[in-house]
Design a protein around this motif. Structure first.
Motif, PDB file in Angstrom:
ATOM      1  N   ARG A  41      37.577  31.660  35.808  1.00  0.00           N
ATOM      2  CA  ARG A  41      38.893  31.486  35.220  1.00  0.00           C
ATOM      3  C   ARG A  41      39.221  32.640  34.293  1.00  0.00           C
ATOM      4  O   ARG A  41      38.351  33.175  33.636  1.00  0.00           O
ATOM      5  CB  ARG A  41      38.954  30.213  34.401  1.00  0.00           C
ATOM      6  N   GLN A  97      43.394  28.627  37.880  1.00  0.00           N
ATOM      7  CA  GLN A  97      42.615  29.867  37.729  1.00  0.00           C
ATOM      8  C   GLN A  97      42.818  30.496  36.353  1.00  0.00           C
ATOM      9  O   GLN A  97      42.082  31.389  35.963  1.00  0.00           O
ATOM     10  CB  GLN A  97      43.012  30.887  38.795  1.00  0.00           C
ATOM     11  N   ASN A 131      41.035  37.436  28.517  1.00  0.00           N
ATOM     12  CA  ASN A 131      39.562  37.471  28.473  1.00  0.00           C
ATOM     13  C   ASN A 131      39.069  38.306  27.291  1.00  0.00           C
ATOM     14  O   ASN A 131      38.242  39.196  27.432  1.00  0.00           O
ATOM     15  CB  ASN A 131      38.988  37.963  29.801  1.00  0.00           C
ATOM     16  N   LYS A 158      46.104  39.340  37.828  1.00  0.00           N
ATOM     17  CA  LYS A 158      45.487  39.599  39.140  1.00  0.00           C
ATOM     18  C   LYS A 158      44.288  40.528  39.015  1.00  0.00           C
ATOM     19  O   LYS A 158      43.239  40.301  39.634  1.00  0.00           O
ATOM     20  CB  LYS A 158      46.506  40.205  40.104  1.00  0.00           C
ATOM     21  N   GLU A 200      42.346  40.906  36.430  1.00  0.00           N
ATOM     22  CA  GLU A 200      41.255  40.159  35.788  1.00  0.00           C
ATOM     23  C   GLU A 200      40.608  39.210  36.779  1.00  0.00           C
ATOM     24  O   GLU A 200      39.390  39.061  36.789  1.00  0.00           O
ATOM     25  CB  GLU A 200      41.794  39.362  34.612  1.00  0.00           C
ATOM     26  N   LEU A 201      41.395  38.558  37.598  1.00  0.00           N
ATOM     27  CA  LEU A 201      40.832  37.651  38.596  1.00  0.00           C
ATOM     28  C   LEU A 201      39.947  38.400  39.594  1.00  0.00           C
ATOM     29  O   LEU A 201      38.902  37.879  39.999  1.00  0.00           O
ATOM     30  CB  LEU A 201      41.956  36.917  39.346  1.00  0.00           C
ATOM     31  N   LYS A 202      40.325  39.594  39.970  1.00  0.00           N
ATOM     32  CA  LYS A 202      39.495  40.390  40.882  1.00  0.00           C
ATOM     33  C   LYS A 202      38.145  40.724  40.248  1.00  0.00           C
ATOM     34  O   LYS A 202      37.132  40.749  40.935  1.00  0.00           O
ATOM     35  CB  LYS A 202      40.215  41.684  41.266  1.00  0.00           C
ATOM     36  N   LYS A 203      38.131  40.971  38.957  1.00  0.00           N
ATOM     37  CA  LYS A 203      36.894  41.316  38.254  1.00  0.00           C
ATOM     38  C   LYS A 203      35.897  40.156  38.254  1.00  0.00           C
ATOM     39  O   LYS A 203      34.694  40.385  38.277  1.00  0.00           O
ATOM     40  CB  LYS A 203      37.186  41.699  36.801  1.00  0.00           C
ATOM     41  N   ILE A 204      36.411  38.928  38.204  1.00  0.00           N
ATOM     42  CA  ILE A 204      35.498  37.792  38.063  1.00  0.00           C
ATOM     43  C   ILE A 204      35.142  37.134  39.392  1.00  0.00           C
ATOM     44  O   ILE A 204      34.372  36.190  39.420  1.00  0.00           O
ATOM     45  CB  ILE A 204      36.054  36.743  37.082  1.00  0.00           C
ATOM     46  N   LYS A 205      35.696  37.614  40.481  1.00  0.00           N
ATOM     47  CA  LYS A 205      35.379  37.016  41.786  1.00  0.00           C
ATOM     48  C   LYS A 205      34.166  37.671  42.380  1.00  0.00           C
ATOM     49  O   LYS A 205      33.726  38.683  42.109  1.00  0.00           O
ATOM     50  CB  LYS A 205      36.558  37.129  42.731  1.00  0.00           C
TER      51      LYS A 205
END
Length: 85
Positions: free
Chosen positions: A1, A32, A58, A78, A80-85
């Motif tokens: 998240r 998310q 974050n 978007k 940030e979400l790519k970094k945590i996937k």
């Protein structure tokens, strides 16, 4: 998240605009994204956090002046979400 923390004191109009834009920007991300808003208009809260207004994604402060566009905020989320996937 992705955790977004918005600080608002009710004095800075740009701060209020950015918070409202972020509320709109997160809608398409569902669970998310978590958006926490801290009202720093009370001196005790301001002293506790040490910041009157701003937005953190974050735990990283994002530049909010001049005001970001809603699309710009969506792009930051978007990334940030790519970094945590």
């Amino acid at each position: 998240r992705v955790i977004i923390t918005g600080f608002i004191n009710g004095v800075c109009p740009v701060g209020g605009i950015n918070i409202e834009k972020m509320k709109k920007a997160i809608k398409s991300f569902g669970n998310q994204v978590v958006f926490n808003i801290i009202d720093t208009s009370e001196p005790e809260t301001l002293a506790e956090w040490g910041i009157s207004d701003g937005i953190f994604i974050n735990n990283k402060e994002i530049s909010t002046g001049p005001p970001l566009t809603e699309a710009g905020m969506v792009n930051l989320i978007k990334k940030e979400l790519k970094k945590i996937k």
